[in-house]
Write a protein that holds these residues in place. Sequence first.
Motif, mmCIF file in Angstrom:
data_model
loop_
_atom_site.group_PDB
_atom_site.id
_atom_site.type_symbol
_atom_site.label_atom_id
_atom_site.label_comp_id
_atom_site.label_asym_id
_atom_site.label_seq_id
_atom_site.Cartn_x
_atom_site.Cartn_y
_atom_site.Cartn_z
ATOM 1 N N GLY A 181 11.901 5.478 -3.881
ATOM 2 C CA GLY A 181 10.510 5.366 -3.447
ATOM 3 C C GLY A 181 10.201 4.005 -2.873
ATOM 4 O O GLY A 181 9.444 3.878 -1.902
ATOM 5 N N LEU A 182 10.791 2.963 -3.453
ATOM 6 C CA LEU A 182 10.596 1.615 -2.922
ATOM 7 C C LEU A 182 11.258 1.491 -1.552
ATOM 8 O O LEU A 182 10.679 0.906 -0.625
ATOM 9 N N TYR A 183 12.458 2.037 -1.405
ATOM 10 C CA TYR A 183 13.115 2.015 -0.097
ATOM 11 C C TYR A 183 12.303 2.800 0.930
ATOM 12 O O TYR A 183 12.185 2.384 2.099
ATOM 13 N N TRP A 184 11.739 3.920 0.518
ATOM 14 C CA TRP A 184 10.862 4.694 1.425
ATOM 15 C C TRP A 184 9.676 3.842 1.859
ATOM 16 O O TRP A 184 9.276 3.860 3.036
ATOM 17 N N SER A 185 9.119 3.078 0.925
ATOM 18 C CA SER A 185 7.981 2.219 1.242
ATOM 19 C C SER A 185 8.353 1.144 2.256
ATOM 20 O O SER A 185 7.504 0.674 3.015
ATOM 21 N N GLY A 220 10.317 1.746 4.661
ATOM 22 C CA GLY A 220 10.521 2.429 5.929
ATOM 23 C C GLY A 220 11.958 2.745 6.260
ATOM 24 O O GLY A 220 12.288 2.968 7.428
ATOM 25 N N VAL A 221 12.832 2.806 5.238
ATOM 26 C CA VAL A 221 14.249 3.069 5.514
ATOM 27 C C VAL A 221 14.750 4.332 4.808
ATOM 28 O O VAL A 221 15.950 4.555 4.724
ATOM 29 N N GLY A 222 13.863 5.146 4.305
ATOM 30 C CA GLY A 222 14.304 6.370 3.643
ATOM 31 C C GLY A 222 14.862 6.074 2.278
ATOM 32 O O GLY A 222 14.199 5.429 1.461
ATOM 33 N N GLN A 223 16.083 6.497 2.004
ATOM 34 C CA GLN A 223 16.681 6.303 0.694
ATOM 35 C C GLN A 223 17.639 5.104 0.682
ATOM 36 O O GLN A 223 18.087 4.640 1.727
ATOM 37 N N ARG A 224 17.944 4.648 -0.522
ATOM 38 C CA ARG A 224 18.902 3.564 -0.698
ATOM 39 C C ARG A 224 20.308 4.069 -0.400
ATOM 40 O O ARG A 224 20.718 5.118 -0.873
ATOM 41 N N ASP A 225 21.048 3.309 0.397
ATOM 42 C CA ASP A 225 22.443 3.614 0.664
ATOM 43 C C ASP A 225 23.268 3.035 -0.479
ATOM 44 O O ASP A 225 23.347 1.811 -0.635
ATOM 45 N N PRO A 279 23.831 -1.101 0.367
ATOM 46 C CA PRO A 279 22.377 -1.177 0.208
ATOM 47 C C PRO A 279 21.740 -2.050 1.284
ATOM 48 O O PRO A 279 22.300 -3.071 1.688
ATOM 49 N N GLN A 280 20.572 -1.639 1.728
ATOM 50 C CA GLN A 280 19.890 -2.345 2.807
ATOM 51 C C GLN A 280 19.154 -3.590 2.336
ATOM 52 O O GLN A 280 18.743 -4.415 3.152
ATOM 53 N N PHE A 281 18.964 -3.725 1.028
ATOM 54 C CA PHE A 281 18.199 -4.854 0.488
ATOM 55 C C PHE A 281 18.882 -5.394 -0.766
ATOM 56 O O PHE A 281 19.716 -4.739 -1.372
ATOM 57 N N THR A 282 18.487 -6.610 -1.142
ATOM 58 C CA THR A 282 18.887 -7.158 -2.431
ATOM 59 C C THR A 282 17.999 -6.535 -3.498
ATOM 60 O O THR A 282 16.778 -6.717 -3.482
ATOM 61 N N ASP A 283 18.607 -5.773 -4.423
ATOM 62 C CA ASP A 283 17.824 -5.002 -5.397
ATOM 63 C C ASP A 283 18.445 -5.018 -6.788
ATOM 64 O O ASP A 283 18.215 -4.120 -7.589
ATOM 65 N N LYS A 331 0.836 -1.209 0.000
ATOM 66 C CA LYS A 331 0.000 0.000 0.000
ATOM 67 C C LYS A 331 0.867 1.254 0.000
ATOM 68 O O LYS A 331 0.558 2.238 -0.689
ATOM 69 N N ARG A 332 1.941 1.242 0.761
ATOM 70 C CA ARG A 332 2.856 2.387 0.782
ATOM 71 C C ARG A 332 3.523 2.572 -0.583
ATOM 72 O O ARG A 332 3.740 3.715 -1.019
ATOM 73 N N MET A 333 3.806 1.478 -1.259
ATOM 74 C CA MET A 333 4.353 1.577 -2.613
ATOM 75 C C MET A 333 3.369 2.296 -3.530
ATOM 76 O O MET A 333 3.757 3.150 -4.343
#
Length: 501
Positions: A448-452, A454-459, A463-467, A288-290
């Motif tokens: 925007g996906l990283y914001w969704s 809940g971590v703000g922007q991509r580092d 990176p905080q996720f596999t992307d 939903k946030r996305m």
Amino acid sequence: MTSPRLTSLSDVQGHVREPDDDQMRLECGVFGVWNAAEASAVTALGLHALQHRGQEACGIAAYDGQLFHTERHMGHVGEAFSGNDLMHRLPGRYAIGHTRYATAGASVIRNVQPMFADLEASGIAIAHNGNLTNFRALHAQLVTEGSIFQSTSDSEVILHLVARSRKGSMEARFIDALSKIEGGYALLALTNECLIGARDPLGIRPLVLGDLNGAYVLASETCALDMIGAKFVRDIEHGEVVVISGQRTIHSSRPFPAAQARPCLFEYVYFSRPDSVVNGRSVYDVRKRMGARLAQETGVPADVVVPVPDSGVPAALGFAQESGIPYELGIIRSHYMGRTFIQPSQGVRELGVRMKHSPNRQVLAGKRVVLIDDSVVRGTTSLKIVRMVREAGAKEIHFRSASPPIKWPDFYGIDMPDRDRLLAATKTMQEMKEMLEVDSLGFLSVDGLYWSMGVGQRDPVTPQFTDHYFTGDYPTRLLDREIAEGRNEPNERQLSLLVSA
């Protein structure tokens, strides 16, 4: 020795796509239970909840205290494991199960999991979600040294590594095998003494621990716990190995060097069920946030927001709530399309989209429609849906993707086409808009996906996720791919170290 050459993604993953196939195949689902009454029936229910993760084949291995019993079938869980005789066929209080789509190895019965082997100390059954990115290198060396494989699945490599290990306990042998594999995985192993669960060092693939009236449960998603009435205990951490034994003994270890977790973003974009909680985040809320962020980034004047069901529904709700544009079910999905439906001609295949999706003309006719889907892969199915909505009378169609453009293939358990067949990797935004025959086109941004999430922007550094499917930033070495492209040709000694270190 000469390493095997791989020429394409279909070679790496062991199968070839159908020409009109334009969907990402779900990975696999794993489920295990230790010391529960009617363990195989519980496992069948858990696999039913995980059916969305793999719909080609399924299997269960059960242990009754003396013997292992296994069944593996092509088809859906409900077809394979129904009937009052299930507990007679698969008795015992200990079981693991697997539901599969073939991302490595052809879609044949010999590749269906769980895979079982008799070792000198114990039988062992293994169920694996994910892909090994050094499978071909390991396989080549194991075969050279005398191993005999019964399948083409990367999961069988793990059995051979466990069998070859000279460590003392089964837990130590399993960890020894894990030290040699690379990629993304959630693994379950059932022996006559314990149930073992493991998650890859980056936590790419998910795995959770539950409690069913005192019996421990391991599963790919929390929706499987909900199905059987189990309580969620916690996520298995990245790089963690848990061993469950006895009546209720659980031992946890972190045998590998610490790494920052990088869970897969596509679990949230597409794969996980919306009622699951993955790594502490509600999949439904994230989607939903996305959609809300997508409205902020790509808003357009329109009369109605319409999801492409079912995966586009939560994002469309978020888009509608954020934009103030009414949400309507302008496309109705049929849930009864036969799995074995035959499409004998190109003309009939062209109509295939209408078997899954039908236009709700009363909602669409004369309207400016914002059409929300979870993602765009090759674009062929999206084009069919757009044309269907246009034929239903839509005045304008504004196509929105609730994920960033997919530009790179995956090697960790998602079946994506080669890069030259990904729409966003080969065309500009204007070219995609024209190809899809829409009035406007928009994608959610990576930030925007990283914001969704809940971590703000991509580092960009860590990176905080596999992307990688959006950025090309793969989180691990891709040894098999490097060999296939001639960028890495390990010599015999290097390959030997992979299996003997």
